[in-house]
Write an enzyme that holds these catalytic residues in place. Structure first.
Site, PDB file in Angstrom:
ATOM      1  N   ASP A 291      18.478  40.876  -4.899  1.00 31.81           N
ATOM      2  CA  ASP A 291      19.392  39.753  -5.104  1.00 31.81           C
ATOM      3  C   ASP A 291      19.896  39.858  -6.545  1.00 31.81           C
ATOM      4  OD1 ASP A 291      20.573  37.310  -5.726  1.00 31.81           O
ATOM      5  OD2 ASP A 291      19.195  36.150  -4.476  1.00 31.81           O
TER       6      ASP A 291
ATOM      7  N   ARG B 156      37.725  36.217  11.954  1.00 30.46           N
ATOM      8  CA  ARG B 156      36.274  36.453  11.942  1.00 30.46           C
ATOM      9  C   ARG B 156      35.989  37.940  11.949  1.00 30.46           C
ATOM     10  NH1 ARG B 156      33.666  36.845  16.405  1.00 30.46           N
ATOM     11  NH2 ARG B 156      34.864  35.270  17.499  1.00 30.46           N
TER      12      ARG B 156
ATOM     13  N   LYS C  14      28.175  31.835  -7.751  1.00 29.97           N
ATOM     14  CA  LYS C  14      27.746  31.778  -9.142  1.00 29.97           C
ATOM     15  C   LYS C  14      28.721  32.560 -10.024  1.00 29.97           C
ATOM     16  CE  LYS C  14      24.413  29.648  -7.043  1.00 29.97           C
ATOM     17  NZ  LYS C  14      23.185  30.298  -6.616  1.00 29.97           N
TER      18      LYS C  14
ATOM     19  N   TYR D 274      14.510  32.602  -5.819  1.00 33.49           N
ATOM     20  CA  TYR D 274      15.345  31.449  -5.502  1.00 33.49           C
ATOM     21  C   TYR D 274      14.689  30.654  -4.365  1.00 33.49           C
ATOM     22  CZ  TYR D 274      19.297  28.838  -3.678  1.00 33.49           C
ATOM     23  OH  TYR D 274      20.100  27.841  -3.218  1.00 33.49           O
TER      24      TYR D 274
HETATM   25  C1  LIG Z   1      22.353  30.198  -5.441  1.00 32.27           C
HETATM   26  C2  LIG Z   1      21.545  31.384  -5.137  1.00 32.27           C
HETATM   27  C3  LIG Z   1      21.443  31.841  -3.823  1.00 32.27           C
HETATM   28  C4  LIG Z   1      22.054  31.122  -2.642  1.00 32.27           C
HETATM   29  O1  LIG Z   1      23.431  31.127  -2.716  1.00 32.27           O
HETATM   30  P1  LIG Z   1      24.391  29.994  -2.056  1.00 32.27           P
HETATM   31  O2  LIG Z   1      25.739  30.514  -2.337  1.00 32.27           O
HETATM   32  O3  LIG Z   1      24.088  28.710  -2.762  1.00 32.27           O
HETATM   33  O4  LIG Z   1      24.059  29.923  -0.617  1.00 32.27           O
HETATM   34  C5  LIG Z   1      20.702  32.995  -3.613  1.00 32.27           C
HETATM   35  N1  LIG Z   1      20.093  33.655  -4.632  1.00 32.27           N
HETATM   36  C6  LIG Z   1      20.173  33.225  -5.896  1.00 32.27           C
HETATM   37  C7  LIG Z   1      19.480  33.985  -6.981  1.00 32.27           C
HETATM   38  C8  LIG Z   1      20.891  32.073  -6.197  1.00 32.27           C
HETATM   39  O5  LIG Z   1      20.950  31.652  -7.461  1.00 32.27           O
END
Ligand SMILES: *Cc1c(COP(=O)(O)O)cnc(C)c1O
Length: 335
Positions: A128, A2, A153, A55
């Site tokens: 983001d 951790r 992603k 999101y």
């Molecule tokens: C999927 C996504 C998230 C959240 O991510 P997780 O890995 O599913 O928790 C945040 N921002 C954007 C733009 C996303 O597409």
């Protein structure tokens, strides 16, 4: 592990280097990364300005969890310079949360302009960067204070690992995020970090090919009689096209389509393809199609972030572009 782990350290070093950041920290999911950053920056009574297309999970985290703990949440159209100026001047935000291109409407936001306005008001500016990836866009270079990612992603890229990251330059902010990572403990596991590191090796080609495919798809669907509108910054008539050209290397693999015939037609379109799989998530090698209103963005129904109910979102993969186009055209013809 951790507190520190060599595989996670390697991933964090790679992410920091890709984003041009001094430090990066990886987490168990994109939302865990967002949560760590928000806890590091915010205190009860603070205000957050969030782009009005974002999101759904980010909105839910702020609206359903942080608001309860005394955070004020203000959605603003950050692509509108006047709205941005007014909101920053009148609302004294502690933090401004930017997505660009936005999810799912692919609106382009001027990162440098938000950073400048935010810093003048003493706000921390977060981008983001999940949709663009550092291969297409590096927000810290445009003046942002922090970048967050869902590495689930494009970083992972194969739809087989969940993760997130925060990248920052400021040493004090870095220390606060590192403290959250250790004290709250939402770390990425060594195996997840390893899978993500494997994915990152091919990030460039896995973003290039979808960008090429997405451009062709957007151009082909643009004048289609069953399409109300194609949302893609690579189209010259997209309102953010020129800005995207300055801010991004290419326009990315995400395309949204407004379908003629409303929600019924949009749902049928999303259910009618064969190569595009009906599923949430994005950024993997395989093409996905989804209906944001009831899927990824169900949590913003009834809010000012609600998305059009005739919208279908495509995450374009690395398959042959002709195959992808004929799959979409066949599904549209059947509406
Ligand atoms: C999927 C996504 C998230 C959240 O991510 P997780 O890995 O599913 O928790 C945040 N921002 C954007 C733009 C996303 O597409």
């Amino acid at each position: 592990s951790r507190t520190a782990n060599p595989t996670r350290d390697a991933l964090q070093t790679v992410i920091a280097s890709l984003e041009g950041a001094a430090n990066a920290y990886s987490f168990a999911s994109g939302l865990a990364a967002e949560d760590a950053l928000l806890r590091a920056v915010l205190r009860p009574g603070d205000r957050v300005i969030l782009g009005n297309d974002a999101y759904g999970g980010t909105f839910r985290l702020l609206d359903k969890i942080y608001v309860q703990w005394g955070i004020d949440l203000v959605p603003v159209d950050l692509s509108d310079p006047e709205a941005l100026r007014t909101a920053v001047a009148e609302r004294a935000p502690r933090l401004i949360w930017v997505e660009t291109p936005t999810n799912p409407l692919l609106t382009v936001v001027d990162i440098a302009a938000v950073a400048q306005a935010g810093h003048a008001a003493g706000a921390v500016v977060v981008v983001d960067n999940t949709f663009a990836t550092p291969y297409l866009q590096r927000p810290l270079d445009w003046g942002a204070d922090a970048v967050v990612h869902s590495t689930t992603k494009y970083f992972g890229g194969h739809s087989d690992v969940v993760g997130g990251a925060v990248a920052v330059n400021d040493p004090e902010l870095a220390q606060q995020v590192a403290f959250q990572q250790n004290a709250a403990g939402a770390i990425s596991s060594p195996f997840d970090a390893w899978l993500t590191l494997r994915g990152v090796k091919t990030l460039a080609v896995r973003v290039e090919r979808p960008s090429e495919n997405a451009q062709r798809i957007a151009e082909r669907l643009h004048d289609h009689p069953r399409v109300r509108r194609v949302y893609y910054p690579g189209l010259p008539d997209h309102p953010g096209h020129d800005l995207a050209q300055r801010q991004m290397r290419r326009f990315g693999g995400m395309v949204s389509v407004g379908v003629q015939g409303g929600p019924t037609a949009a749902r049928r379109f999303a259910e009618g393809t064969h190569i595009f799989t009906l599923a949430e998530s994005l950024g993997g090698v395989e093409s996905l199609i989804e209906y944001p209103w009831a899927m990824t963005h169900a949590s913003v129904q009834g809010s000012s972030l609600e998305v059009p109910d005739d919208l279908v979102r495509l995450s374009v993969g690395i398959e042959n572009a002709d195959d992808l186009i004929s799959d979409l055209l066949t599904a549209l013809d059947r509406l």
